[in-house]
Design a protein around this motif. Structure first.
Motif, short mmCIF file in Angstrom:
data_model
loop_
_atom_site.label_atom_id
_atom_site.label_comp_id
_atom_site.label_asym_id
_atom_site.label_seq_id
_atom_site.Cartn_x
_atom_site.Cartn_y
_atom_site.Cartn_z
N GLY A 1 44.96 40.25 37.38
CA GLY A 1 46.20 39.70 36.85
C GLY A 1 46.03 38.26 36.42
N VAL A 2 45.31 37.49 37.21
CA VAL A 2 45.03 36.09 36.86
C VAL A 2 44.24 36.02 35.55
CG1 VAL A 2 43.82 33.98 37.55
CG2 VAL A 2 45.09 35.31 39.25
N TYR A 3 43.19 36.84 35.45
CA TYR A 3 42.32 36.78 34.28
C TYR A 3 42.99 37.37 33.05
CZ TYR A 3 38.80 35.61 37.78
OH TYR A 3 38.11 35.01 38.80
N LYS A 4 43.88 38.34 33.25
CA LYS A 4 44.66 38.87 32.13
C LYS A 4 45.52 37.76 31.53
CE LYS A 4 48.55 42.01 31.23
NZ LYS A 4 49.50 42.98 31.87
N ALA A 5 46.18 36.99 32.41
CA ALA A 5 46.99 35.87 31.95
C ALA A 5 46.12 34.80 31.29
CB ALA A 5 47.77 35.28 33.13
N TRP A 6 44.98 34.53 31.90
CA TRP A 6 44.05 33.51 31.40
C TRP A 6 43.57 33.86 29.99
CZ3 TRP A 6 40.53 30.96 35.52
CH2 TRP A 6 39.84 29.88 34.99
N LEU A 7 43.20 35.13 29.79
CA LEU A 7 42.63 35.56 28.52
C LEU A 7 43.61 35.37 27.37
CD1 LEU A 7 40.14 36.97 27.23
CD2 LEU A 7 41.33 39.14 27.60
N THR A 8 44.89 35.65 27.62
CA THR A 8 45.87 35.62 26.54
C THR A 8 46.66 34.32 26.46
OG1 THR A 8 47.56 36.65 27.95
CG2 THR A 8 46.17 38.12 26.63
N GLY A 9 46.64 33.52 27.55
CA GLY A 9 47.55 32.37 27.59
C GLY A 9 46.90 31.02 27.71
N CYS A 10 45.57 30.95 27.63
CA CYS A 10 44.89 29.66 27.81
C CYS A 10 44.49 29.05 26.48
CB CYS A 10 43.65 29.85 28.68
SG CYS A 10 42.83 28.29 29.12
N GLU A 11 44.54 27.74 26.42
CA GLU A 11 44.15 27.01 25.21
C GLU A 11 42.66 27.14 24.92
OE1 GLU A 11 47.44 23.39 25.61
OE2 GLU A 11 45.37 23.11 26.29
N GLN A 12 41.87 27.36 25.99
CA GLN A 12 40.42 27.44 25.85
C GLN A 12 39.94 28.83 26.27
OE1 GLN A 12 40.30 23.71 28.35
NE2 GLN A 12 38.50 23.32 27.06
N PRO A 13 38.81 29.27 25.74
CA PRO A 13 38.31 30.61 26.07
C PRO A 13 37.90 30.72 27.54
CG PRO A 13 36.69 29.40 24.78
CD PRO A 13 37.94 28.58 24.77
N MET A 14 37.99 31.91 28.05
CA MET A 14 37.61 32.18 29.44
C MET A 14 36.10 32.39 29.51
SD MET A 14 39.51 34.94 31.93
CE MET A 14 39.07 36.38 30.97
N THR A 15 35.50 32.08 30.65
CA THR A 15 34.06 32.25 30.82
C THR A 15 33.68 33.72 30.72
OG1 THR A 15 34.21 32.46 33.23
CG2 THR A 15 33.97 30.23 32.33
N GLU A 16 32.43 33.97 30.36
CA GLU A 16 31.95 35.35 30.21
C GLU A 16 32.02 36.11 31.54
OE1 GLU A 16 31.24 37.00 27.46
OE2 GLU A 16 31.91 35.20 26.40
N TYR A 17 31.76 35.41 32.63
CA TYR A 17 31.82 36.08 33.94
C TYR A 17 33.21 36.64 34.20
CZ TYR A 17 32.29 36.66 38.96
OH TYR A 17 32.58 37.17 40.20
N LYS A 18 34.23 35.85 33.92
CA LYS A 18 35.61 36.29 34.16
C LYS A 18 36.00 37.40 33.19
CE LYS A 18 37.41 31.98 36.21
NZ LYS A 18 36.13 31.64 36.82
N LYS A 19 35.56 37.30 31.93
CA LYS A 19 35.82 38.37 30.97
C LYS A 19 35.19 39.68 31.43
CE LYS A 19 36.14 35.55 26.76
NZ LYS A 19 35.50 35.24 25.46
N GLU A 20 33.98 39.58 31.95
CA GLU A 20 33.28 40.78 32.42
C GLU A 20 33.99 41.38 33.63
OE1 GLU A 20 28.80 42.17 33.90
OE2 GLU A 20 29.17 40.12 33.21
N PHE A 21 34.44 40.52 34.54
CA PHE A 21 35.19 40.99 35.70
C PHE A 21 36.44 41.75 35.25
CE2 PHE A 21 38.41 40.85 38.94
CZ PHE A 21 37.73 40.98 40.14
N LEU A 22 37.19 41.17 34.32
CA LEU A 22 38.42 41.81 33.83
C LEU A 22 38.11 43.13 33.13
CD1 LEU A 22 41.47 41.70 33.36
CD2 LEU A 22 41.02 40.36 31.29
N MET A 23 37.07 43.14 32.32
CA MET A 23 36.69 44.36 31.61
C MET A 23 36.31 45.46 32.60
SD MET A 23 33.66 44.95 28.79
CE MET A 23 32.39 44.69 30.05
N ASN A 24 35.52 45.10 33.62
CA ASN A 24 35.09 46.10 34.61
C ASN A 24 36.27 46.63 35.40
OD1 ASN A 24 32.43 45.83 33.83
ND2 ASN A 24 31.92 44.35 35.44
N TYR A 25 37.21 45.74 35.73
CA TYR A 25 38.36 46.21 36.50
C TYR A 25 39.25 47.10 35.63
CZ TYR A 25 41.81 46.44 40.14
OH TYR A 25 42.63 46.92 41.13
N ASN A 26 39.40 46.76 34.37
CA ASN A 26 40.19 47.61 33.47
C ASN A 26 39.55 48.98 33.32
OD1 ASN A 26 42.12 45.64 33.07
ND2 ASN A 26 41.19 44.85 31.18
#
Length: 249
Positions: free
Chosen positions: A184-209
């Motif tokens: 939930g945190v990384y979903k919000a981060w991905l769509t609502g942050c001014e700067q891109p999210m780190t690859e590690y967090k993107k991978e975590f979100l993708m794996n959980y999805n």
């Protein structure tokens, strides 16, 4: 009148203060098994109140008591933590009041296409980690309406009706539960942050999805309900048998 009942309950908590029903407003009209969410505001107090008076008797006798009990226990466990309501009172078996947090839900900002600095999401991640260190999972942070940007610009987390403690769960379920919150945190981060999210967090979100897609209980409400029921079952009589069964998966 429901508002008068709530005012009477508040008066029992604070007998030195005069409460008035005209200070009560409805924030959300719940139906059937969902609470009506009120706000009580005067010069001294500002509370959110969840109440199940309107629900059928069997809901009031069962689910309502369970939901109110879960939320109260969650707030009690998080007492003193930043980003959480700092006052909470169980008004009855089917109603609870806690301090109102002035802020804007991330869901609203997303609709407005407004972005937040990376520091906001770092702070949100830290607060979720603190919640986990206290032995609690929220289970509904993918609903961006439950994360607020406070007037001070800090993240606040609301609505702990689905929150449960997880210390006695099998390890595989603990990981999934904590992952639900972090996704939930990384979903919000991905769509609502001014700067891109780190690859590690993107991978975590993708794996959980991907896990959610393969999960037999598809759809987040079903997924959350399953985890929540597992948690409840693990705290009932016979929980040892339940844990022995789930440890095999």
């Amino acid at each position: 009148m429901k508002e008068q009942v709530l005012v009477s309950q508040l008066s029992e908590c604070f007998p030195e203060h005069s409460f008035h029903s005209n200070k009560v407003s409805v924030l959300h009209k719940g139906r059937f098994a969902n609470a009506i969410v009120y706000r009580y505001k005067d010069d001294s107090f500002d509370f959110v109140i969840k109440d199940f008076q309107h629900s059928p008797w069997f809901v009031r006798r069962t689910f309502a008591r369970l939901f109110i009990g879960q939320e109260y226990k969650a707030l009690e466990r998080l007492n003193g933590m930043s980003g959480v309501s700092d006052q909470f009172h169980r008004l009855s078996n089917i109603s609870i009041a806690y301090s109102f947090i002035e802020g804007t839900p991330l869901r609203t900002l997303k609709k407005q296409n407004k972005k937040l600095p990376k520091s906001f999401f770092h702070q949100l991640e830290h607060r979720v980690s603190e919640m986990h260190r206290r032995g609690l999972v929220h289970l509904d942070l993918r609903n961006l309406g439950n994360i607020l940007v406070g007037e001070d610009g800090q993240p606040y987390i609301i609505d702990y009706q689905s929150a449960i403690t997880f210390s006695r769960f099998p390890n595989w379920l603990k990981r999934i539960m904590r992952g639900a919150d972090l996704s939930g945190v990384y979903k919000a981060w991905l769509t609502g942050c001014e700067q891109p999210m780190t690859e590690y967090k993107k991978e975590f979100l993708m794996n959980y999805n991907q896990l959610r897609k393969r999960w037999i209980f598809r759809g987040y409400p079903m997924h959350r309900a399953y985890l929540w029921l597992c948690g409840i079952a693990s705290q009932l009589p016979g929980a040892d048998l339940f844990r022995n069964m789930t440890d095999k998966f």
